[in-house]
Design a protein around this motif. Sequence first.
Motif, PDB file in Angstrom:
ATOM      1  N   LYS A   1      22.082  38.151  56.726  1.00  0.00           N
ATOM      2  CA  LYS A   1      22.670  39.485  56.544  1.00  0.00           C
ATOM      3  C   LYS A   1      23.608  39.847  57.683  1.00  0.00           C
ATOM      4  CE  LYS A   1      19.138  41.827  53.753  1.00  0.00           C
ATOM      5  NZ  LYS A   1      18.132  42.932  53.755  1.00  0.00           N
TER       6      LYS A   1
ATOM      7  N   ASN B   1      14.325  41.464  48.894  1.00  0.00           N
ATOM      8  CA  ASN B   1      15.573  41.455  49.661  1.00  0.00           C
ATOM      9  C   ASN B   1      15.392  42.064  51.054  1.00  0.00           C
ATOM     10  OD1 ASN B   1      18.278  40.687  49.921  1.00  0.00           O
ATOM     11  ND2 ASN B   1      19.013  42.735  49.376  1.00  0.00           N
ATOM     12  N   GLY B   2      14.200  41.877  51.601  1.00  0.00           N
ATOM     13  CA  GLY B   2      13.916  42.377  52.949  1.00  0.00           C
ATOM     14  C   GLY B   2      13.296  43.752  52.992  1.00  0.00           C
TER      15      GLY B   2
ATOM     16  N   THR C   1       9.952  43.535  55.081  1.00  0.00           N
ATOM     17  CA  THR C   1       9.747  42.114  54.756  1.00  0.00           C
ATOM     18  C   THR C   1      10.973  41.286  55.139  1.00  0.00           C
ATOM     19  OG1 THR C   1      10.549  42.457  52.495  1.00  0.00           O
ATOM     20  CG2 THR C   1       8.179  42.669  52.861  1.00  0.00           C
ATOM     21  N   GLU C   2      11.629  41.670  56.192  1.00  0.00           N
ATOM     22  CA  GLU C   2      12.830  40.956  56.632  1.00  0.00           C
ATOM     23  C   GLU C   2      12.438  39.799  57.541  1.00  0.00           C
ATOM     24  OE1 GLU C   2      17.113  42.634  57.615  1.00  0.00           O
ATOM     25  OE2 GLU C   2      15.756  42.872  59.329  1.00  0.00           O
ATOM     26  N   SER C   3      12.748  38.587  57.120  1.00  0.00           N
ATOM     27  CA  SER C   3      12.453  37.395  57.916  1.00  0.00           C
ATOM     28  C   SER C   3      13.631  37.071  58.827  1.00  0.00           C
ATOM     29  CB  SER C   3      12.151  36.208  57.002  1.00  0.00           C
ATOM     30  OG  SER C   3      13.317  35.856  56.266  1.00  0.00           O
TER      31      SER C   3
ATOM     32  N   ALA D   1      11.423  40.969  62.954  1.00  0.00           N
ATOM     33  CA  ALA D   1      11.633  39.867  62.009  1.00  0.00           C
ATOM     34  C   ALA D   1      10.843  38.631  62.438  1.00  0.00           C
ATOM     35  CB  ALA D   1      13.122  39.539  61.905  1.00  0.00           C
TER      36      ALA D   1
ATOM     37  N   THR E   1      13.157  47.392  56.247  1.00  0.00           N
ATOM     38  CA  THR E   1      13.148  46.056  56.837  1.00  0.00           C
ATOM     39  C   THR E   1      11.718  45.524  56.942  1.00  0.00           C
ATOM     40  OG1 THR E   1      13.071  47.001  59.073  1.00  0.00           O
ATOM     41  CG2 THR E   1      15.245  46.484  58.159  1.00  0.00           C
TER      42      THR E   1
ATOM     43  N   LEU F   1      16.601  35.668  56.805  1.00  0.00           N
ATOM     44  CA  LEU F   1      17.303  36.719  56.059  1.00  0.00           C
ATOM     45  C   LEU F   1      18.116  37.590  57.002  1.00  0.00           C
ATOM     46  CD1 LEU F   1      17.748  38.009  53.287  1.00  0.00           C
ATOM     47  CD2 LEU F   1      15.768  39.471  53.720  1.00  0.00           C
ATOM     48  N   LEU F   2      17.575  37.881  58.181  1.00  0.00           N
ATOM     49  CA  LEU F   2      18.306  38.672  59.167  1.00  0.00           C
ATOM     50  C   LEU F   2      19.557  37.933  59.639  1.00  0.00           C
ATOM     51  CD1 LEU F   2      18.598  41.084  61.081  1.00  0.00           C
ATOM     52  CD2 LEU F   2      17.045  39.912  62.660  1.00  0.00           C
TER      53      LEU F   2
ATOM     54  N   ARG G   1      14.738  45.034  65.957  1.00  0.00           N
ATOM     55  CA  ARG G   1      14.823  44.479  64.612  1.00  0.00           C
ATOM     56  C   ARG G   1      14.584  42.972  64.625  1.00  0.00           C
ATOM     57  NH1 ARG G   1      19.881  45.317  60.332  1.00  0.00           N
ATOM     58  NH2 ARG G   1      18.864  44.286  58.535  1.00  0.00           N
TER      59      ARG G   1
END
Length: 311
Positions: free
Chosen positions: A271, A255-256, A262-264, A90, A260, A267-268, A86
Amino acid sequence: MTETRAVTTAGPQRGSRRSGAGGGVREKRAMPAYYWMVWPALALFAFFHTLPVLAGVFFSFTNYAGFGTWEFVGLSNYQNLFRDDRVLAAYGFSFGFAIVATILTNVISLAIALGLNAKIVARNTFRGIFFVPYVIAILVIGYVFQFLFSNSLPKILPGIPVIADNMLSNPDWAWVPIVILAVWQASAFAIIIYLSGLQTIPQELYEAASIDGAKPWRMFRSITFPLISAFFTINMVLSLKGFLQVFDHIVALTNGGPGTATESITLLIYKGGFTGGEFAYQTANAVIFVIVITVVSLFQFRVLQRREADF
């Protein structure tokens, strides 16, 4: 006459010595005031920035979850980061997004700046209009863009499958609206930087080139771009650094998600660190991320400034 000249000459010299002594006293008196202004700022900076950074680095070597007790785990958090799919995904998304957005921002901004720098009607008005996106809260604009891509565009362009099915819910295309929003907002500041650079170029150079029969593209390649290369370096470094830390744009649009996709990195970290009970683990991730951004920025400066020297 000789004595008169000697007295006249000696008078200003004594006055200048007194003046110099007075100036030295004033400088000595000004020094405490200078320190009284600087030290509070340094203390506030250390309290709100340096101490939290050092505390974060300390907790990155623990298993602290953000609450309760903790123990030292050494380099375990850092080792696990390189095995976390993950986290790697990201980083991949953040760098891909940042590179695309940086290129588009600088190409579009430079083209607009060249147009605004030309002799057009209401040039200053257009400068103000193009700077508006930079001063508006990105979350507010983000929710407007979310409504645009999820409701308005599917109705306006129902014949395009990707848009009709809502791009924000498509894992393969959800990054496109984020790039559009980011480029739209970041171009405002980049345009101002390029305009500042273009205004430093003497018009005589263009007049001489036109007399020699140079075409617009030749003028741009041989005059304009070399002379604004320092401004190009600034924009490239600031753009890439800013886009690597993309957060608000993603929160407002996806919001990602989906999943996941578009999870940067930022943002990771948010979260996992603040809502996922991974405070120490994501703090280690933040430490690595700071090092990565620093290395990338220094590399950019080295490469682009070397190109400036070539010009």
